[in-house]
Design a protein around this motif. Sequence first.
Motif, short mmCIF file in Angstrom:
data_model
loop_
_atom_site.label_atom_id
_atom_site.label_comp_id
_atom_site.label_asym_id
_atom_site.label_seq_id
_atom_site.Cartn_x
_atom_site.Cartn_y
_atom_site.Cartn_z
N ARG A 80 0.96 -1.19 -0.01
CA ARG A 80 0.03 0.48 0.07
C ARG A 80 0.55 1.17 0.22
NH1 ARG A 80 -2.48 3.10 4.40
NH2 ARG A 80 -4.51 3.69 4.01
N PHE A 81 0.24 1.95 -0.63
CA PHE A 81 1.21 3.66 -0.48
C PHE A 81 0.06 3.84 -0.35
CE2 PHE A 81 1.52 3.50 -5.17
CZ PHE A 81 1.30 4.76 -5.72
N GLU A 82 0.54 6.21 0.09
CA GLU A 82 -0.09 7.08 0.32
C GLU A 82 0.60 8.01 0.17
OE1 GLU A 82 -1.10 7.74 4.26
OE2 GLU A 82 -2.85 6.09 4.65
N HIS A 95 5.28 11.08 0.32
CA HIS A 95 5.67 9.49 -0.61
C HIS A 95 5.51 8.76 0.55
CE1 HIS A 95 4.71 6.58 -3.49
NE2 HIS A 95 5.42 5.78 -3.30
N ILE A 96 4.77 7.99 0.62
CA ILE A 96 4.86 6.47 1.75
C ILE A 96 4.96 5.38 1.80
CG2 ILE A 96 4.39 5.96 4.43
CD1 ILE A 96 4.09 9.02 5.36
N ARG A 97 5.31 4.28 1.07
CA ARG A 97 4.98 3.25 0.53
C ARG A 97 5.65 2.04 2.45
NH1 ARG A 97 9.08 2.08 -2.18
NH2 ARG A 97 9.08 3.68 -3.81
N TYR A 98 4.33 1.34 2.51
CA TYR A 98 3.97 -0.29 3.41
C TYR A 98 4.10 -1.11 2.20
CZ TYR A 98 2.05 3.73 5.98
OH TYR A 98 1.70 4.95 6.29
N ALA A 106 9.32 5.67 3.77
CA ALA A 106 8.37 7.38 3.50
C ALA A 106 9.48 8.03 3.05
CB ALA A 106 8.18 7.62 5.09
N PHE A 107 8.89 8.74 2.08
CA PHE A 107 10.18 9.97 1.82
C PHE A 107 9.27 11.64 1.10
CE2 PHE A 107 9.90 5.58 -0.27
CZ PHE A 107 11.52 5.77 -0.43
N ARG A 108 10.62 12.42 1.49
CA ARG A 108 9.57 13.66 1.20
C ARG A 108 10.36 14.69 -0.01
NH1 ARG A 108 12.87 18.43 2.97
NH2 ARG A 108 11.43 20.18 2.90
N PHE A 109 10.07 15.03 -1.00
CA PHE A 109 10.07 15.95 -2.02
C PHE A 109 10.35 16.77 -2.39
CE2 PHE A 109 7.50 12.22 -3.08
CZ PHE A 109 8.48 11.22 -4.48
N THR A 110 11.05 17.86 -2.39
CA THR A 110 11.34 19.50 -2.73
C THR A 110 11.88 19.54 -4.01
OG1 THR A 110 13.90 19.89 -1.93
CG2 THR A 110 12.04 19.72 -0.43
N ILE A 114 15.16 14.22 -2.92
CA ILE A 114 13.65 13.53 -2.41
C ILE A 114 14.69 12.53 -2.12
CG2 ILE A 114 12.94 11.61 -3.23
CD1 ILE A 114 13.05 12.67 -6.23
N SER A 115 14.12 13.11 -0.03
CA SER A 115 14.83 12.69 1.24
C SER A 115 13.64 11.28 2.35
CB SER A 115 15.37 13.48 1.18
OG SER A 115 14.32 14.34 2.44
N GLY A 116 14.70 11.63 2.99
CA GLY A 116 13.86 10.18 3.99
C GLY A 116 13.02 11.43 4.64
N LEU A 117 11.64 11.26 4.93
CA LEU A 117 10.52 11.76 5.43
C LEU A 117 11.05 11.76 7.00
CD1 LEU A 117 8.85 13.95 5.48
CD2 LEU A 117 6.67 11.40 5.60
#
Length: 235
Positions: A80-82, A95-98, A106-110, A114-117
């Motif tokens: 699953r991902f959100e 983006h968070i994937r399970y 989990a990732f954060r975008f600028t 792109i980095s770990g959340l």
Amino acid sequence: MLLTIVVYGQAQDTIRVGHRFKQFENLELGTVTDIVYNEYSGKLNGSLKTRTTEMVELNGKDYIKITHTWRSPNAQSSGRFEYYCEPYTLKPVQHIRYTDSKGKEAFRFTEQLISGLDSASENQQADFKLVLTEPTYNWEIDLETYALIPMSKGKKVVMSFYHPGSSTKPDFYTLEVTGTESIKLANGKAMECWVIFTDYHGTQPTKFWYTKVGQNFVKMEGEYKGMKIYKTRLY
């Protein structure tokens, strides 16, 4: 920004992250279900995927939230991902994937990174960092993204995509609307569709079918190293 460049001798529109899609109303809200399966050496493997797209508000700001859930007889192939992105542009935010095989990623975008959340607990990608030369779209919502491109026979667009966490770097890929086709659904009804083709730099020739009215995803057929790959929407 929408620019026209010449690639491989033909004019193509380059759609860069931040471009406001004029066809944004084609983004289908609600939940749809696809059957996803592949065929290799006479064996079939498949899963059911539900895709939910909704508008949400967080901290007083509007976002698009896209949730994918896929279920397979093999738990290791389920997940699953959100995903959160900006309205009108689909500019990636979070983006968070399970998955059972990799846990939470989990990732954060600028625009530059792109980095770990860091706010996500038990994040298996907490130390992830990918420096960008320019922002990129998210591969994991390709079906939703393609629905927003301008479609007419012979139309070509070039877009940069990246699968969060992948070792394959972001890159630009060409999508061509090759024409239209009338396809028959399981209930016997015919549907007029646009047909989109891409070969992922020669590695995976793939076709996508989208309804002429509304540009909603209908089905996909592709091939990768002898494996046939299919996605079909259930009506």
